[in-house]
Design a protein around this motif. Sequence first.
Motif, short mmCIF file in Angstrom:
data_model
loop_
_atom_site.label_atom_id
_atom_site.label_comp_id
_atom_site.label_asym_id
_atom_site.label_seq_id
_atom_site.Cartn_x
_atom_site.Cartn_y
_atom_site.Cartn_z
N CYS A 1 0.74 -1.10 -0.12
CA CYS A 1 -0.01 -0.07 0.04
C CYS A 1 0.98 1.28 0.12
O CYS A 1 1.97 1.33 0.59
CB CYS A 1 -0.98 0.22 1.19
SG CYS A 1 -2.15 -1.23 1.27
N HIS B 1 1.03 5.34 1.19
CA HIS B 1 0.61 6.04 2.53
C HIS B 1 -0.80 6.20 2.80
O HIS B 1 -1.69 6.15 3.67
CB HIS B 1 1.25 7.24 2.75
CG HIS B 1 2.67 7.27 3.02
ND1 HIS B 1 3.07 6.48 4.21
CD2 HIS B 1 3.95 7.65 2.49
CE1 HIS B 1 4.39 6.59 4.46
NE2 HIS B 1 4.96 7.30 3.42
N ARG B 2 -1.60 6.87 1.42
CA ARG B 2 -3.00 7.10 1.40
C ARG B 2 -3.43 5.77 1.66
O ARG B 2 -4.68 5.63 2.42
CB ARG B 2 -3.25 7.71 0.08
CG ARG B 2 -4.61 7.97 -0.03
CD ARG B 2 -5.06 8.70 -1.32
NE ARG B 2 -5.03 7.74 -2.41
CZ ARG B 2 -6.12 6.92 -2.53
NH1 ARG B 2 -7.17 6.99 -1.92
NH2 ARG B 2 -6.22 5.91 -3.68
N ASP B 3 -3.39 4.50 0.90
CA ASP B 3 -3.82 3.42 0.93
C ASP B 3 -3.74 2.81 2.46
O ASP B 3 -4.97 2.01 2.78
CB ASP B 3 -3.48 2.38 0.02
CG ASP B 3 -3.90 2.44 -1.33
OD1 ASP B 3 -5.04 3.24 -1.48
OD2 ASP B 3 -3.19 1.82 -2.15
N MET B 4 -2.80 3.15 3.16
CA MET B 4 -2.82 2.56 4.36
C MET B 4 -3.78 2.87 5.49
O MET B 4 -4.15 2.26 6.40
CB MET B 4 -1.37 2.92 5.33
CG MET B 4 -0.14 2.36 4.46
SD MET B 4 -0.21 0.46 4.75
CE MET B 4 0.15 0.21 6.50
N LYS B 5 -4.45 4.18 4.86
CA LYS B 5 -5.49 4.77 5.71
C LYS B 5 -6.82 4.53 5.59
O LYS B 5 -7.88 4.63 6.17
CB LYS B 5 -5.35 6.25 6.05
CG LYS B 5 -4.04 6.66 6.24
CD LYS B 5 -4.24 8.45 5.95
CE LYS B 5 -2.91 8.83 6.21
NZ LYS B 5 -2.77 10.35 6.01
N LEU B 6 -7.17 3.40 4.28
CA LEU B 6 -8.42 3.19 3.98
C LEU B 6 -8.69 1.71 4.31
O LEU B 6 -7.81 0.74 4.39
CB LEU B 6 -8.38 3.03 2.30
CG LEU B 6 -8.03 4.55 1.52
CD1 LEU B 6 -7.82 4.27 0.30
CD2 LEU B 6 -9.05 5.56 1.98
N ASP B 7 -9.92 1.44 4.60
CA ASP B 7 -10.38 -0.01 4.88
C ASP B 7 -10.74 -0.78 3.67
O ASP B 7 -10.69 -0.13 2.54
CB ASP B 7 -11.94 0.29 5.48
CG ASP B 7 -11.81 0.98 6.99
OD1 ASP B 7 -10.72 0.89 7.53
OD2 ASP B 7 -12.83 1.86 7.17
N LYS C 1 -2.84 -5.21 5.21
CA LYS C 1 -1.87 -4.11 4.62
C LYS C 1 -0.55 -3.86 5.01
O LYS C 1 -0.32 -3.98 6.15
CB LYS C 1 -2.60 -2.81 4.59
CG LYS C 1 -4.02 -2.71 4.10
CD LYS C 1 -4.89 -1.43 4.10
CE LYS C 1 -5.31 -1.19 5.41
NZ LYS C 1 -6.06 0.28 5.25
N TYR D 1 2.90 -1.38 4.19
CA TYR D 1 3.47 -0.22 3.47
C TYR D 1 4.42 -0.53 2.47
O TYR D 1 5.45 -1.39 2.51
CB TYR D 1 4.00 0.72 4.50
CG TYR D 1 4.70 1.89 3.46
CD1 TYR D 1 4.02 2.80 2.91
CD2 TYR D 1 6.27 2.15 3.62
CE1 TYR D 1 4.52 3.77 2.22
CE2 TYR D 1 6.71 3.28 2.94
CZ TYR D 1 6.05 4.19 2.31
OH TYR D 1 6.41 5.09 1.51
#
Length: 356
Positions: A39, A41-47, A58, A60
Amino acid sequence: MNIVYISDSYLDLSIFMSQVHTLCNYHSKQNNIKLIALCSHRDMKLDKPNDAKYELIKIYRYPRMFIPSVNKLRALTISNKIRREFEHADIIHCRGHVGSLFAVNLLKRFNLDKKVIADIRGAIVEEKKSSQVKLSNFYSLQSKKTEEIVFAHAYYFFFVSNNMQKYYKEKYKFKQNSAVFPTIVNEEFFYKSIKLRNEYRDKLNVKDKQVYIYVGGADYWQNLDKIILKFNELSIKEVNKYFFIIITNEINFVKDFSIKNNIDLSDFYIGSLAYSDVCKYLNASDYGVIVRNSSVINYVASPTKINEYLACELKVINSIDQIGINNTFLNQEYKSTDKIINEQNEIFYAIAKAFD
């Protein structure tokens, strides 16, 4: 079976939903699927998507993990907790060069002997070399090293086209078994429908016209400008015989290009649609158009667009010269998602049984 699927990306890749999420959901009907997604950085915050039937882990993704040393560093710095996922896995199915190399590096770190299926999605060496960046030659060389490691260590290969299988067979003379699986199509959104055909041909008022459709972007290698010029040429020669549908997010490009080239758009429908609505206009059409520049990258590809055309039973034209002639079409049969999943499962079980 316990299957670990390693994805080289997450939601920041536009095709994640159709090519990774859909695949894992289908396989989850018969297997325990754990998706390890690399993922941003942005994707790490998404469910994970609401309808996901798989377990998501997930991780990084370091920048430029196509470089062997970077990929290896990420494998060495990951938490030891991930080890148990690999210990319990019957099969490790990896998307792309990056995901495959990551699996090889993790198994080496944990000293585990598991069978890796490398699902090769493109010609990464040529892609890096043709990119418009200063370090393209260096990146291409690093990608080749990654590719060499993957082809030396993977147990089985999936390719997206017969051309890709042939290309890599000639390049590496690999001895491992392999199979061809084209890109997955979401059949909830793409299917043949006489009802939709009649409804949308009436809506477009095309009657008995020959209807062509182009779905995609306006990057230079997609040749949308040449396609529009060819359509315009046909419209001028034979009035009221042809109708052209262009579904794109680059509507301003189409309109500006048409104005600059004095193109009358009365026989065109130009729109930007939700993914779920594209099928309606595909069903209204007779021919799907995709024209790519001649290159190794395009030679080995299996564009999702082609398989969406085929799912709606369109004839696929991949040459500018064939637009309006229609006696030569892309020689490719549609393979349903169910068929792809069943064939992959047969391979999974055969591998697991051989090493049980």
